[in-house]
Design an enzyme around this catalytic site. Structure first.
Site, PDB file in Angstrom:
ATOM      1  N   MET A  54       0.799  -1.228   0.000  1.00 55.17           N
ATOM      2  CA  MET A  54       0.000   0.000   0.000  1.00 55.17           C
ATOM      3  C   MET A  54       0.832   1.279   0.000  1.00 55.17           C
ATOM      4  O   MET A  54       0.283   2.364  -0.163  1.00 55.17           O
ATOM      5  CB  MET A  54      -0.972   0.011   1.179  1.00 55.17           C
ATOM      6  N   TYR A  55       2.151   1.177   0.159  1.00 55.60           N
ATOM      7  CA  TYR A  55       2.969   2.381   0.141  1.00 55.60           C
ATOM      8  C   TYR A  55       2.953   2.977  -1.264  1.00 55.60           C
ATOM      9  O   TYR A  55       3.453   2.372  -2.218  1.00 55.60           O
ATOM     10  CB  TYR A  55       4.405   2.084   0.557  1.00 55.60           C
ATOM     11  N   SER A  56       2.370   4.159  -1.375  1.00 58.26           N
ATOM     12  CA  SER A  56       2.216   4.845  -2.662  1.00 58.26           C
ATOM     13  C   SER A  56       1.547   3.946  -3.692  1.00 58.26           C
ATOM     14  O   SER A  56       1.906   3.943  -4.881  1.00 58.26           O
ATOM     15  CB  SER A  56       3.572   5.346  -3.183  1.00 58.26           C
TER      16      SER A  56
END
Length: 339
Positions: A54-56
């Site tokens: 889910m990071y970026s």
């Protein structure tokens, strides 16, 4: 750089690990910048890189994959799943259906055929431990993950998952990734005793307390950190919890000065001093940030310094308890604590 064994896995990892949350749009970090950070971290002896799907929106994994191309075998590679990936209601959580798909997506973005550590980003109260552990065990047996762990789980859920693994003859979580810093010490009272009891490796995140312990936040200065721009309520010093943090920071700065340390060295040295902690995740946005954090790689705080920290923030205390991510759902939703 110092190295420690990750729980009972036998895998040796650096006490400072590179967290890639700031790679991509979150930290406004380009691919060239991310690669330079990875290069410098590996050169300094860092051997664990941690990211999440889910990071970026997957961009971090893609950047990490490009940065480590050609040297995969020298790196302990970790990623996470469970947080929402888009609006589709089943593209999140810890069900077998989603974890199998999420891992394949992560492997594709990373450009690898396996990850060393696959972590459940948060406890999912709607999915049974048996369901999640069964899926993770099958992915492990398929060779797509070497080990799996949890992240920001309440202590009682860590215990429950260990018992569920034993009861159903499944592989178990071998690591936990909790938030931990001088200003947020609550896990010392509940999570860390449990991880020690079960022999879990512990990789702590936010050891600089979202920048509060970076040295950039001091009395009388305008707070203009990257995090404060999109989370202003966490840095509003008119609020009691933030006022308490600022007062603690001022006292900690005196301790650091007397010890000949930077605030970053004090903060990271504290996080890695606890015997239950394997390593601390650092999340630099720039090379300058990285180098200032790597300066703490060999720091061992004296007993006098640790005692002084205890006198400022008592062991087991969270100065901003409302920011914890491991609270039982009933504390956050009134309907769950009323008949």
């Amino acid at each position: 750089m110092q190295y420690r064994t990750l729980g009972r896995t036998g895998v040796q990892v650096s006490t400072l690990a590179l967290g890639a949350m700031n790679f991509g749009s979150i930290g406004r970090t380009t691919q060239d910048e991310a690669t330079a950070i990875v290069d410098a971290a590996l050169e300094a002896g860092v051997n664990l890189i941690d990211t999440a799907d889910m990071y970026s929106d997957g961009e971090s994994e893609e950047m990490v994959g490009k940065a480590i191309a050609g040297r995969r075998e020298d790196i302990v590679l970790a990623t996470k799943a469970n947080m929402p990936m888009g609006d589709e209601r089943n593209h999140r959580g810890s069900s077998r259906r989603w974890l199998v798909t999420a891992l394949d997506n992560s492997l594709r973005r990373l450009g690898v055929d396996h990850v060393d550590l696959y972590q459940i980003h948060r406890w999912d109260p709607s999915t049974s431990d048996e369901e999640t552990l069964s899926a993770l065990t099958d992915l492990q047996r398929a060779g797509k993950i070497r080990y799996f762990g949890s992240s920001t789980f309440p202590a009682y859920r860590i215990v429950q998952a260990q018992w569920a693994a034993r009861e159903h003859h499944l592989s178990r979580y071998v690591t936990e990734q909790p938030s931990y810093s001088i200003l947020q010490r609550g896990i010392e009272a509940h999570v860390l005793p449990v991880t020690e009891q079960y022999g879990l490796g512990v990789l702590v995140w936010s050891p600089l307390a979202s920048g509060w312990l970076s040295g950039a936040i001091r009395e009388g200065r305008e707070i203009a950190t990257s995090r404060s721009t999109f989370m202003p309520e966490r840095f509003d010093t008119s609020l009691p919890a933030n006022r308490a943090r600022l007062e603690a920071v001022e006292q900690l700065a005196e301790v650091a000065d007397e010890a000949g340390l930077t605030m970053i060295q004090l903060a990271l040295g504290f996080a890695t001093a606890h015997p239950a902690v394997t390593g601390a995740l650092i999340g630099p946005r720039t090379l300058d940030h990285l180098h200032s954090q790597l300066a703490a790689a060999d720091i061992a705080l004296s007993a006098d310094v640790l005692d002084a920290i205890d006198a400022i923030v008592a062991p087991g205390t969270d100065l901003a308890a409302h920011e914890k991510f491991d609270a039982p759902p009933a504390l956050l939703d009134p309907s769950l604590r009323r008949r």
